[in-house]
Motif scaffolding. Sequence first.
Motif, PDB file in Angstrom:
ATOM      1  N   PHE A 171       0.812  -1.214   0.000  1.00 53.48           N
ATOM      2  CA  PHE A 171       0.000   0.000   0.000  1.00 53.48           C
ATOM      3  C   PHE A 171       0.851   1.272   0.000  1.00 53.48           C
ATOM      4  O   PHE A 171       0.314   2.375   0.060  1.00 53.48           O
ATOM      5  N   GLY A 172       2.188   1.107  -0.048  1.00 54.25           N
ATOM      6  CA  GLY A 172       3.049   2.274  -0.057  1.00 54.25           C
ATOM      7  C   GLY A 172       2.941   3.092   1.201  1.00 54.25           C
ATOM      8  O   GLY A 172       3.038   4.330   1.163  1.00 54.25           O
ATOM      9  N   ALA A 173       2.718   2.415   2.324  1.00 52.23           N
ATOM     10  CA  ALA A 173       2.521   3.121   3.593  1.00 52.23           C
ATOM     11  C   ALA A 173       3.406   2.506   4.668  1.00 52.23           C
ATOM     12  O   ALA A 173       2.916   1.926   5.633  1.00 52.23           O
ATOM     13  N   PRO A 174       4.745   2.637   4.532  1.00 43.02           N
ATOM     14  CA  PRO A 174       5.640   1.978   5.487  1.00 43.02           C
ATOM     15  C   PRO A 174       5.519   2.496   6.912  1.00 43.02           C
ATOM     16  O   PRO A 174       5.817   1.775   7.860  1.00 43.02           O
ATOM     17  N   GLY A 175       5.068   3.728   7.091  1.00 44.67           N
ATOM     18  CA  GLY A 175       5.045   4.297   8.434  1.00 44.67           C
ATOM     19  C   GLY A 175       3.668   4.421   9.035  1.00 44.67           C
ATOM     20  O   GLY A 175       3.527   4.934  10.144  1.00 44.67           O
ATOM     21  N   GLN A 176       2.629   3.995   8.340  1.00 45.28           N
ATOM     22  CA  GLN A 176       1.295   4.130   8.891  1.00 45.28           C
ATOM     23  C   GLN A 176       0.450   2.916   8.527  1.00 45.28           C
ATOM     24  O   GLN A 176       0.783   2.157   7.627  1.00 45.28           O
ATOM     25  N   GLY A 177      -0.672   2.753   9.237  1.00 49.72           N
ATOM     26  CA  GLY A 177      -1.531   1.615   8.987  1.00 49.72           C
ATOM     27  C   GLY A 177      -2.463   1.870   7.826  1.00 49.72           C
ATOM     28  O   GLY A 177      -3.196   2.860   7.816  1.00 49.72           O
ATOM     29  N   PRO A 178      -2.464   0.984   6.835  1.00 43.63           N
ATOM     30  CA  PRO A 178      -3.351   1.179   5.689  1.00 43.63           C
ATOM     31  C   PRO A 178      -4.776   0.674   5.911  1.00 43.63           C
ATOM     32  O   PRO A 178      -5.688   1.014   5.166  1.00 43.63           O
ATOM     33  N   ALA A 179      -4.989  -0.160   6.937  1.00 44.50           N
ATOM     34  CA  ALA A 179      -6.269  -0.842   7.093  1.00 44.50           C
ATOM     35  C   ALA A 179      -7.297   0.016   7.824  1.00 44.50           C
ATOM     36  O   ALA A 179      -6.956   0.848   8.672  1.00 44.50           O
ATOM     37  N   THR A 180      -8.575  -0.225   7.501  1.00 48.38           N
ATOM     38  CA  THR A 180      -9.676   0.438   8.206  1.00 48.38           C
ATOM     39  C   THR A 180     -10.506  -0.543   9.018  1.00 48.38           C
ATOM     40  O   THR A 180     -11.122  -0.150  10.007  1.00 48.38           O
TER      41      THR A 180
END
Length: 326
Positions: free
Chosen positions: A208-217
């Motif tokens: 998801f291109g989000a190494p520093g944050q959570g992509p899931a909801t």
Amino acid sequence: MHAVRLYAFGPAENLTYERIDDPVPRPGQVRIAVAAAGVHLLDAALRAGHRGPLPERAALPTVPGREVAGVVDALGDGVAGLWLGRRVVAHLGNAPGGYAELAVTEVDRIHEIPRNLDSAEAVAMIGTGRTALGIVQFAEPGPDDVVVVPAAAGGIGTLLVQYAKNAGATVVGLAGGAEKTARVRADGADLAVDYTDTAWPAKVRAHFGAPGQGPATIVYDGVGGEPARQSVALLGPGGRHLVFGWSAEGIGQGEGYVVEGVSESVLGPAMLRKAGGLRALELRALAEAAQGRLRPAVTRFPLAEAAAAHRALENRGTIGKVVLEP
């Protein structure tokens, strides 16, 4: 008839296949010539001696199993004759008796099986299907959601993946091994991840291109344990963790994966109040399958091999719903 009996709580080997007397329906009951009997992880916990969510442990000896489908072959007093010979499916409630060639239940528990479903598929939907639809009530997925489903190749997991994809969500399915992740992809998951690879959370973030944050909801979690902790860590702000099982830790174990303000247990009375009762969920589940929107996966075992079915389920060696066939 032949049936599987349990004389002592303990391992799967305590399940014995033998001949016993045919059951006779009481007033208000029907007897079903069983074509498929559902096997649930809860069955294994009850067999081992845990009470689980039931009021008390079953009296021994007992015939386990609480989900059956087949043809009505006998009626108790007061039951309309139109049911005789019909293909039906029923959840037996707290009363066991499903692992058998014949089973009895109250007439108000049965549903006619839709014409395009076989007995095993109907059994999958009457228990597992109704639970999946009960779970999503608490967090209906949509096009803006990234949904994580641990145990995505299991009976409930396969249906949750399909439901979320039907709703337009992006779905991450976790499963163990190449065969199971292939099944998860076939169900439509955008990303199928082998959770036995310890680097799987990093792979999800990278996807998801989000190494520093959570992509899931949303996390739909019937597993608990370390997979749940890692899945919850993938949630972004405002994300929701819906808990409906414990398979990684065992019934009665701790809930260290539950996070205050994020996690919510969704089994029990709250689910039924939202749905309008169990029967409403069962009807909806059967309709979803009959119309092709949900397609239950099934692993079949002969009734005589109930012990092998329990072992395979406990060792995560099955895909979808486990069903016994006489």
